[in-house]
Design a protein around this motif. Structure first.
Motif, PDB file in Angstrom:
ATOM      1  N   GLN A 145       0.275  -7.316   5.268  1.00  0.00           N
ATOM      2  CA  GLN A 145       1.312  -7.344   6.139  1.00  0.00           C
ATOM      3  C   GLN A 145       1.453  -5.898   6.938  1.00  0.00           C
ATOM      4  O   GLN A 145       1.585  -4.998   6.335  1.00  0.00           O
ATOM      5  CB  GLN A 145       2.677  -7.631   5.407  1.00  0.00           C
ATOM      6  N   GLY A 146       1.339  -6.158   8.246  1.00  0.00           N
ATOM      7  CA  GLY A 146       1.421  -4.823   9.170  1.00  0.00           C
ATOM      8  C   GLY A 146       0.352  -3.959   9.437  1.00  0.00           C
ATOM      9  O   GLY A 146       0.288  -2.987   9.731  1.00  0.00           O
ATOM     10  N   ARG A 147      -0.739  -4.506   8.349  1.00  0.00           N
ATOM     11  CA  ARG A 147      -2.023  -3.421   8.233  1.00  0.00           C
ATOM     12  C   ARG A 147      -3.113  -3.981   9.279  1.00  0.00           C
ATOM     13  O   ARG A 147      -2.844  -5.210   9.822  1.00  0.00           O
ATOM     14  CB  ARG A 147      -2.677  -3.632   6.810  1.00  0.00           C
ATOM     15  N   TRP A 148      -3.979  -3.081   9.535  1.00  0.00           N
ATOM     16  CA  TRP A 148      -5.223  -3.698  10.374  1.00  0.00           C
ATOM     17  C   TRP A 148      -6.233  -4.237   9.487  1.00  0.00           C
ATOM     18  O   TRP A 148      -6.249  -3.888   8.544  1.00  0.00           O
ATOM     19  CB  TRP A 148      -5.695  -2.294  11.005  1.00  0.00           C
ATOM     20  N   CYS A 149      -6.988  -5.254  10.231  1.00  0.00           N
ATOM     21  CA  CYS A 149      -8.122  -5.711   9.672  1.00  0.00           C
ATOM     22  C   CYS A 149      -9.306  -5.669  10.775  1.00  0.00           C
ATOM     23  O   CYS A 149      -8.936  -5.985  11.843  1.00  0.00           O
ATOM     24  CB  CYS A 149      -8.107  -7.339   9.332  1.00  0.00           C
ATOM     25  N   ILE A 150     -10.220  -4.894  10.382  1.00  0.00           N
ATOM     26  CA  ILE A 150     -11.356  -4.768  11.460  1.00  0.00           C
ATOM     27  C   ILE A 150     -12.597  -5.854  11.251  1.00  0.00           C
ATOM     28  O   ILE A 150     -13.007  -5.796  10.131  1.00  0.00           O
ATOM     29  CB  ILE A 150     -11.706  -3.191  11.148  1.00  0.00           C
ATOM     30  N   LEU A 151     -12.757  -6.565  12.132  1.00  0.00           N
ATOM     31  CA  LEU A 151     -13.919  -7.216  12.290  1.00  0.00           C
ATOM     32  C   LEU A 151     -15.347  -6.569  12.847  1.00  0.00           C
ATOM     33  O   LEU A 151     -14.947  -6.092  13.920  1.00  0.00           O
ATOM     34  CB  LEU A 151     -13.792  -8.717  12.924  1.00  0.00           C
ATOM     35  N   THR A 152     -16.407  -6.783  12.281  1.00  0.00           N
ATOM     36  CA  THR A 152     -17.745  -6.001  12.993  1.00  0.00           C
ATOM     37  C   THR A 152     -18.764  -7.351  13.009  1.00  0.00           C
ATOM     38  O   THR A 152     -19.695  -7.044  12.499  1.00  0.00           O
ATOM     39  CB  THR A 152     -18.145  -4.946  12.059  1.00  0.00           C
ATOM     40  N   PRO A 153     -18.180  -8.359  13.924  1.00  0.00           N
ATOM     41  CA  PRO A 153     -19.512  -9.332  13.957  1.00  0.00           C
ATOM     42  C   PRO A 153     -20.733  -8.715  14.818  1.00  0.00           C
ATOM     43  O   PRO A 153     -20.542  -7.854  15.887  1.00  0.00           O
ATOM     44  CB  PRO A 153     -18.701 -10.303  14.935  1.00  0.00           C
ATOM     45  N   PRO A 154     -21.851  -9.168  14.497  1.00  0.00           N
ATOM     46  CA  PRO A 154     -23.112  -8.682  15.088  1.00  0.00           C
ATOM     47  C   PRO A 154     -23.291  -9.172  16.535  1.00  0.00           C
ATOM     48  O   PRO A 154     -22.478 -10.225  16.699  1.00  0.00           O
ATOM     49  CB  PRO A 154     -24.174  -9.119  14.251  1.00  0.00           C
ATOM     50  N   PRO A 155     -23.795  -8.625  17.237  1.00  0.00           N
ATOM     51  CA  PRO A 155     -23.602  -9.156  18.947  1.00  0.00           C
ATOM     52  C   PRO A 155     -24.345 -10.478  18.693  1.00  0.00           C
ATOM     53  O   PRO A 155     -25.410 -11.030  18.017  1.00  0.00           O
ATOM     54  CB  PRO A 155     -24.920  -8.308  19.505  1.00  0.00           C
ATOM     55  N   GLY A 156     -23.580 -11.355  19.569  1.00  0.00           N
ATOM     56  CA  GLY A 156     -24.223 -12.855  19.541  1.00  0.00           C
ATOM     57  C   GLY A 156     -23.475 -13.644  18.710  1.00  0.00           C
ATOM     58  O   GLY A 156     -23.715 -14.949  18.650  1.00  0.00           O
ATOM     59  N   THR A 157     -22.607 -13.161  17.602  1.00  0.00           N
ATOM     60  CA  THR A 157     -22.025 -14.048  16.995  1.00  0.00           C
ATOM     61  C   THR A 157     -21.129 -15.230  17.585  1.00  0.00           C
ATOM     62  O   THR A 157     -20.390 -14.668  18.495  1.00  0.00           O
ATOM     63  CB  THR A 157     -21.088 -13.157  15.827  1.00  0.00           C
ATOM     64  N   ASP A 158     -20.943 -16.211  17.037  1.00  0.00           N
ATOM     65  CA  ASP A 158     -20.241 -17.204  17.901  1.00  0.00           C
ATOM     66  C   ASP A 158     -18.763 -16.828  17.766  1.00  0.00           C
ATOM     67  O   ASP A 158     -17.953 -16.649  16.798  1.00  0.00           O
ATOM     68  CB  ASP A 158     -20.513 -18.638  16.667  1.00  0.00           C
ATOM     69  N   GLU A 159     -18.200 -16.974  18.972  1.00  0.00           N
ATOM     70  CA  GLU A 159     -17.071 -16.356  19.037  1.00  0.00           C
ATOM     71  C   GLU A 159     -15.938 -17.377  18.633  1.00  0.00           C
ATOM     72  O   GLU A 159     -14.886 -16.810  17.762  1.00  0.00           O
ATOM     73  CB  GLU A 159     -16.679 -16.418  20.659  1.00  0.00           C
ATOM     74  N   ALA A 160     -16.216 -18.753  18.318  1.00  0.00           N
ATOM     75  CA  ALA A 160     -15.170 -19.653  17.778  1.00  0.00           C
ATOM     76  C   ALA A 160     -14.979 -19.091  16.179  1.00  0.00           C
ATOM     77  O   ALA A 160     -13.984 -19.224  15.692  1.00  0.00           O
ATOM     78  CB  ALA A 160     -15.577 -20.828  17.922  1.00  0.00           C
TER      79      ALA A 160
END
Ligand code: NAP
Length: 296
Positions: A145-160
């Motif tokens: 709750q109220g924290r950050w979650c960082i996503l690191t998808p490789p280039p070209g990863t499906d946006e959906a």
């Protein structure tokens, strides 16, 4: 009829503090996961998970756990990822999202990336939330709750796929940001990894002093030292893996820290009160920034 859940079946490979907290979020929300399947290394953890009722099913074999799952989340120490991937990669369902919660991100791209089958969406993640406690009993649904979650998808990863995983983390109460793995590792090296390293150093120094002097140094822990002992109680395996997998960034931050420490050391030696005042005042301003960002 209730609407379809966000994910039909979620497999949690490793279900300790972080995995079990996420399981609790999914159970609380009700419409995030149709079924939660958990796998861990030991029978004892699987039994605890069933006793706590935080998964619908447990599987000792991670390959069986991921079968038919449309979301797989690795929640083991990052040093175990390569071995887990060897076991599961052939069993991942086409179209599934493969993610994780590991504290380092370049190593995850390195160890997991090459084994991700075509048609599986690889979206590494790191919730910036935690405590010094481990295991499924330590988890709680409010952790993110109220924290950050960082996503690191490789280039070209499906946006959906990225957006679907982001939805899960937002529903857990987190703010989601996307980042390059290298940038993530540098930021975390200074905000999380170095502070932990300092905590172990200072706690060790105090314990050695207590032994040397045969005096009860630790009895007087109620000052600043107490906060370091809390951090130093964190899981040794998890942290060993973090340091071995974020070597370069951590070593750079240790170097910078050592230089800045020398400046303070010199100021104390030469009685330069103005230097100390300037550094300490800056600290107060930084603390205010952390409070304003609601991360205190
Ligand atoms: P944890 O409470 O110690 O739980 C780890 C889980 O992984 C347990 O279910 C454990 O199973 C399983 N596991 C360990 N080694 C394994 C292996 N070789 N193969 C398969 N499963 C294995 O750990 P945690 O604190 O949740 O941390 C999990 C991940 O989240 C780590 O990558 C960590 O870097 C990251 N993270 C942690 C924090 C934090 O503050 N704790 C915050 C953010 C991210 P057994 O119990 O059966 O051994």
């Amino acid at each position: 009829m209730s609407p379809a859940p966000l994910f039909r079946r979620v497999a949690l490979i490793g279900i300790g503090l972080i995995g079990s907290s996420l399981a609790r979020v999914m159970l609380r929300e009700g419409d995030l996961a149709g079924e939660i399947v958990a796998s861990a290394r030991t029978e004892a953890t699987l039994a605890t998970v069933m006793r706590l009722g935080i998964a619908h099913r447990v599987e000792a074999d991670p390959a069986r756990a991921v079968e038919g799952a449309d979301l797989v989340i690795l929640g083991a120490p990052v040093g175990a990822y390569a071995g887990i991937m060897e076991k599961i990669h052939k069993h991942l369902a086409p179209g599934a999202i493969l993610s994780d919660v590991g504290s380092t991100k370049q190593s995850v791209v390195r160890d997991v990336g090459p084994l991700v089958p075509a048609g599986v969406h690889f979206v590494p993640a790191h919730p910036i939330a935690g405590t010094e406690h481990s295991g499924p009993e330590a988890g709680f649904a409010e952790l993110f709750q109220g924290r950050w979650c960082i996503l690191t998808p490789p280039p070209g990863t499906d946006e959906a796929a990225v957006e679907k995983l982001a939805t899960l983390w937002r529903r857990a109460g987190s703010n989601v940001e996307t980042m390059e793995p290298t940038h993530h590792d540098r930021v975390l090296a200074i905000t999380s990894h170095l502070p932990h390293l300092i905590a172990w150093t200072i706690v060790g120094t105090a314990a050695d002093l207590a032994e040397d002097t045969k005096q009860q140094v630790l009895k007087f822990s109620a000052s600043g030292f107490r906060d370091f002992t809390r951090i130093a109680a964190s899981d040794p395996v998890m942290w060993r893996d973090i340091f071995l997998n974020n070597r370069e960034a951590v070593l750079e931050m240790v170097q910078r820290f050592a230089e800045d420490l020398s400046v303070l050391q010199r100021a104390i030696r030469w009685g330069e009160g103005d230097v100390l005042m300037e550094k300490f005042s800056r600290g107060r301003a930084i603390r205010r920034g952390v409070i304003d960002a609601k991360q205190a």
